[in-house]
Scaffold this motif. Structure first.
Motif, short mmCIF file in Angstrom:
data_model
loop_
_atom_site.label_atom_id
_atom_site.label_comp_id
_atom_site.label_asym_id
_atom_site.label_seq_id
_atom_site.Cartn_x
_atom_site.Cartn_y
_atom_site.Cartn_z
N LYS A 32 29.16 -26.01 -34.24
CA LYS A 32 29.55 -24.26 -35.27
C LYS A 32 29.02 -23.37 -35.37
O LYS A 32 27.50 -23.95 -36.36
CB LYS A 32 31.08 -24.77 -36.44
N LEU A 33 28.68 -22.43 -35.33
CA LEU A 33 28.18 -21.79 -35.89
C LEU A 33 28.25 -20.62 -37.19
O LEU A 33 29.48 -21.20 -37.27
CB LEU A 33 27.77 -20.32 -34.82
N ILE A 34 26.99 -20.55 -37.76
CA ILE A 34 27.52 -20.31 -39.47
C ILE A 34 26.56 -19.52 -39.62
O ILE A 34 25.28 -19.34 -39.72
CB ILE A 34 26.98 -21.75 -40.26
N SER A 35 26.80 -17.94 -39.53
CA SER A 35 26.35 -16.77 -40.59
C SER A 35 25.99 -17.01 -42.06
O SER A 35 26.93 -16.87 -42.46
CB SER A 35 26.59 -15.78 -39.67
N ALA A 36 24.81 -17.49 -42.19
CA ALA A 36 24.86 -17.02 -44.00
C ALA A 36 24.21 -16.47 -44.68
O ALA A 36 23.60 -15.44 -43.95
CB ALA A 36 23.94 -18.49 -44.37
N CYS A 37 24.56 -15.61 -45.54
CA CYS A 37 24.12 -14.74 -46.31
C CYS A 37 23.90 -14.02 -47.15
O CYS A 37 24.66 -15.88 -47.63
CB CYS A 37 24.62 -13.01 -46.16
N GLY A 38 23.74 -14.09 -48.23
CA GLY A 38 23.78 -13.41 -50.09
C GLY A 38 22.38 -13.81 -49.95
O GLY A 38 21.60 -13.63 -50.26
N ASN A 39 22.23 -14.58 -51.40
CA ASN A 39 20.99 -15.06 -51.73
C ASN A 39 20.52 -16.24 -52.07
O ASN A 39 20.51 -16.53 -52.36
CB ASN A 39 21.34 -14.93 -53.91
N ILE A 40 20.13 -15.99 -49.97
CA ILE A 40 19.60 -17.29 -49.93
C ILE A 40 18.37 -16.84 -49.46
O ILE A 40 18.01 -15.64 -48.93
CB ILE A 40 20.47 -17.83 -48.88
N ASN A 41 16.92 -17.94 -49.09
CA ASN A 41 15.64 -17.36 -48.58
C ASN A 41 16.20 -17.36 -47.28
O ASN A 41 15.19 -16.71 -46.84
CB ASN A 41 15.06 -18.55 -49.04
N LYS A 42 16.84 -18.20 -46.21
CA LYS A 42 16.99 -17.56 -45.58
C LYS A 42 17.97 -17.17 -44.36
O LYS A 42 18.91 -17.86 -43.64
CB LYS A 42 16.23 -18.61 -44.29
N PRO A 43 18.48 -15.62 -44.59
CA PRO A 43 19.97 -15.31 -44.27
C PRO A 43 19.32 -15.37 -42.58
O PRO A 43 18.34 -14.94 -41.91
CB PRO A 43 20.03 -14.27 -44.43
N GLY A 44 21.02 -16.17 -42.13
CA GLY A 44 20.74 -15.92 -40.07
C GLY A 44 21.55 -16.88 -40.10
O GLY A 44 22.80 -16.79 -40.63
N VAL A 45 22.02 -16.83 -38.47
CA VAL A 45 22.68 -17.66 -38.21
C VAL A 45 22.56 -18.79 -37.65
O VAL A 45 21.26 -18.84 -37.17
CB VAL A 45 23.33 -16.66 -36.62
N TYR A 46 23.30 -20.04 -37.76
CA TYR A 46 22.55 -21.54 -37.49
C TYR A 46 23.50 -22.22 -36.83
O TYR A 46 24.64 -22.07 -37.49
CB TYR A 46 22.44 -22.00 -38.86
N GLU A 47 23.01 -22.81 -36.13
CA GLU A 47 23.92 -23.80 -35.28
C GLU A 47 24.08 -25.22 -35.64
O GLU A 47 23.33 -25.87 -35.48
CB GLU A 47 23.28 -23.28 -33.74
N ILE A 48 25.13 -25.69 -36.12
CA ILE A 48 25.01 -26.92 -37.20
C ILE A 48 25.84 -27.78 -36.22
O ILE A 48 26.84 -27.44 -36.18
CB ILE A 48 25.57 -26.50 -38.21
N GLU A 49 25.97 -29.25 -35.84
CA GLU A 49 26.94 -30.00 -35.77
C GLU A 49 27.60 -30.13 -36.94
O GLU A 49 27.10 -30.62 -38.38
CB GLU A 49 25.71 -31.33 -34.79
N MET A 50 28.70 -30.82 -36.98
CA MET A 50 29.36 -30.51 -38.32
C MET A 50 29.49 -32.35 -38.30
O MET A 50 30.54 -32.90 -38.89
CB MET A 50 31.09 -30.33 -37.86
N ASN A 51 28.58 -32.57 -38.61
CA ASN A 51 27.71 -33.81 -39.92
C ASN A 51 26.94 -33.54 -40.84
O ASN A 51 26.63 -34.63 -41.50
CB ASN A 51 27.80 -34.56 -38.38
N ILE A 52 27.12 -32.34 -41.14
CA ILE A 52 26.00 -32.23 -42.50
C ILE A 52 26.30 -31.67 -43.55
O ILE A 52 27.62 -31.20 -43.63
CB ILE A 52 24.90 -31.68 -41.77
N SER A 53 25.90 -32.04 -44.99
CA SER A 53 25.99 -31.70 -46.02
C SER A 53 26.04 -29.96 -46.32
O SER A 53 25.50 -29.32 -45.80
CB SER A 53 26.07 -32.52 -46.58
N VAL A 54 27.24 -29.66 -47.05
CA VAL A 54 27.13 -28.48 -47.64
C VAL A 54 25.88 -27.93 -48.62
O VAL A 54 24.92 -27.19 -48.25
CB VAL A 54 27.96 -27.92 -48.61
#
Lengths: 450, 166
Positions: free
Chosen positions: A239-261
């Motif tokens: 799944k592509l996750i677009s991460a934003c807000g107060n994080i060090n590395k905002p951006g688009v990440y492809e994750i395999e749906m087996n990792i923890s939040v």
């Protein structure tokens, strides 16, 4: 490194161009389906893959294709939903900008499966430069024989056209999108009839998200069964996750749906932790419409299990203690962020984007924004919080399309989990007018809120 | 009298050809974009009437669409339109300060145009660039990762290019 199926080639220099894309195995899925598979075979592979719609609702894609009515002599349409407008979501844009031929390839294969000879990409009008990128990719594909009449001698004809919207979040709702594509206001239609029976120009139509249609390519290349081995449970694949807000590395990440939040937020491969050494306060994990979760409920479910980046785990606990994977728009708040202010901003967004057809949504979003403005600006009263709760409850479920629900849920969740922050705005009107609240205590474990 | 050039009329024909025969109403949104671009950055009633006649639509069919979508300007705007995103994810990265700063630099409030007709400042709802916030739309593209310095540069660049074109 997690396994990738969509963005694995994004690092290759020149992958945006046809030649480089083709040299790296591009368009092989079109060859495979046109030479060796029937349209139903393609649909079956997608069913076996367990692919769920990546636009937000998570509906099984193969099943959606299976619902398509096929009356004799009536054209069928495939429409790609590229109206990406959910706050926090910018993944489809990334895909189209960096590897546009993947979408075009997925569209040709999917058009073959559903029998669409005229396929449209409905893209939000603000993405003007991406319209150019896509039109160039379509022209290249056509020049190389992947589009047009009798593709690869298969007897299958297909053209793809890009249709720009003009600024309306509601057009991401599939029936509003079809209205807009027909040159009208984006007012959602009453369902049934569903688009699968009566869609574009009254003909059977499938509407799928950009990421969903792109994912069809690896599914065909590797086979549905093999794809289903990625991920966990009913959250197969990546799944592509677009991460934003107060994080060090905002951006688009492809994750395999087996990792923890937790891994997604703190691992350097993904968000890289909270910016400026601050602490995690809360997160909206699936685009602005889904419930906000305080840090403790974000990292662990109410049962104390590790919260995973999957459809099932993120919704564990329902709306009382869970949220949704939604569109993958992952908005992280640090300890300095004000929940009331952010909820107000989302309410303003939904008021602005309500099409105005249904009274509960048209009037309700207006009142929610007004009440939240008062609270945020130190002009609220205690009873306003209950009024707000009542207004959101009267919108949910009472509208033609899900925009009403989408407007109500974030307000409900904010009050449910952060009621004391709303109350603080009433009891500290002057301080409330300062920009942020900064209740750092929320970064510590809380007992499950109701 | 408003009229597209021959070249633009060919473009309109190409747009209409994307849709099945008899469905030229579908061309309305793209043709309105083209008209706005050609006729001064906004849609006057005269422009909308012209588009209606081109596509064989009732004028009301064009008005109701033009008033629904946020990208169509129904009043004149400046040569450069800054549309700054003000939705939640941008707020977390300081969009409020950027909107305020642009307003101070240009001496206008959101929704206003500078007296020289060069700049219009607008606020916008989510533009799909949350990871690159704060940001704004300017013409066909986005300006992302905005800082006060970057805003200064953009304003200067606009002034320079306007001076050259005059």
């Amino acid at each position: 490194m997690g396994r990738k199926l969509l963005l694995d080639k994004v690092g290759i220099v020149g992958i945006r161009s046809y030649d480089v894309y083709r040299e790296n195995g591009g368009y092989s899925s079109v060859e495979k389906v046109l030479k060796t598979m029937s349209p139903d075979d393609v649909t079956n592979e997608v069913k076996k893959s367990g692919l769920r719609g990546r636009g937000g609702a998570g509906f099984p894609t193969g099943m959606k294709w299976g619902f398509l009515a096929k009356p004799e002599g009536v054209p069928r349409y495939l429409v790609c939903n590229a109206d990406e407008s959910e706050p926090g979501t910018f993944k489809d844009r990334y895909l189209m900008e960096h590897i546009p031929h993947l979408l075009i390839e997925g569209l040709i294969v999917s058009s073959y499966a559903v029998g669409s000879n005229r396929t449209y990409i409905y893209i939000r009008g603000e993405f003007g430069w991406i319209v150019d990128i896509l039109e160039q990719a379509i022209a290249e594909a056509k020049n190389n024989g992947w589009l047009g009449k009798n593709i690869l001698g298969s007897g299958f004809d297909c053209e793809i056209y890009v249709h720009p919207g003009a600024g309306a979040y509601i057009c991401g709702e599939e029936t509003a999108l079809l209205e807009s594509l027909e040159g009208k206001r984006g007012n959602p239609r009453i369902k049934p009839p569903f688009p699968a029976v009566k869609g574009l120009y009254g003909c059977p139509t499938v509407v799928n998200n950009v990421e969903t249609l792109s994912t069809v390519v690896p599914i065909i290349n590797m086979g549905g069964d093999e794809y289903a081995k990625y991920g966990t449970g009913k959250s197969t694949g990546t799944k592509l996750i677009s991460a934003c807000g107060n994080i060090n590395k905002p951006g688009v990440y492809e994750i395999e749906m087996n990792i923890s939040v937790e891994e997604f937020i703190y691992n350097d491969e993904y968000c890289g932790g909270i910016a400026n050494g601050k602490r995690l306060k809360a997160c909206v994990p699936g685009g602005s419409s889904v419930p906000v979760l305080p840090a403790n409920l974000l990292l662990k479910t109410a049962k104390g299990e590790t919260r995973m980046m999957t459809y099932e785990s993120l919704s564990d606990g329902g709306f009382l203690t869970g949220s949704m994977l939604g569109s993958g728009g992952f908005i992280v708040y640090d300890e300095d962020q004000c929940i009331v202010r952010n909820t107000y901003s989302f309410s303003r967004f939904y008021r602005h984007e309500s099409c105005g057809q249904c009274s509960p949504c048209r009037e309700g979003t207006f009142w929610m924004e007004k009440i939240l403005w008062n609270l945020e600006h130190g002009k609220g009263k205690m009873k306003d919080i209950d009024l707000l709760w009542s207004v959101q409850g009267n919108i949910e479920g009472n509208t033609i399309c899900p925009l009403g629900d989408a407007a109500a849920w974030p307000v409900a969740a904010a009050i449910r989990h952060f009621r004391d922050e709303f109350e603080w705005h009433v009891t500290h009107p002057e301080e409330a007018q300062r920009r942020n609240y900064g209740l750092a205590g929320y970064a510590e474990p809380l007992k499950a809120g109701v | 009298m408003i009229k597209f050039s021959e070249e633009k009329l060919k473009q309109v024909e190409k747009i209409i050809a994307r849709y099945p025969e008899g469905k030229q109403k579908s061309a309305l949104l793209p043709v309105l974009h083209l008209a706005q671009q050609e006729f001064g950055g906004w849609l006057s009633p005269e422009t909308m009437d012209y588009v209606a006649s081109l596509l064989g639509l009732l004028t009301i069919e064009v008005y109701e669409v033009a008033t629904f979508y946020s990208m169509y300007n129904l009043k004149p705007v400046g040569k450069y339109v800054f549309e700054v995103c003000q939705t939640g994810p941008c707020i977390t990265r300081g969009s409020d300060d950027i909107i305020k700063y642009i307003g101070e630099r240009l001496g206008i409030k959101p929704g206003e145009t500078t007296p020289d007709g060069l700049f219009t400042l607008k606020t916008a709802e989510c533009l799909g660039a949350c990871g690159y916030a704060p940001m704004m739309q300017m013409g066909k593209g986005f300006k992302e990762h905005l800082t006060k310095e970057k805003v200064d540069e953009i304003i200067e660049e606009c002034r320079r290019s306007a001076a050259i074109n005059n």
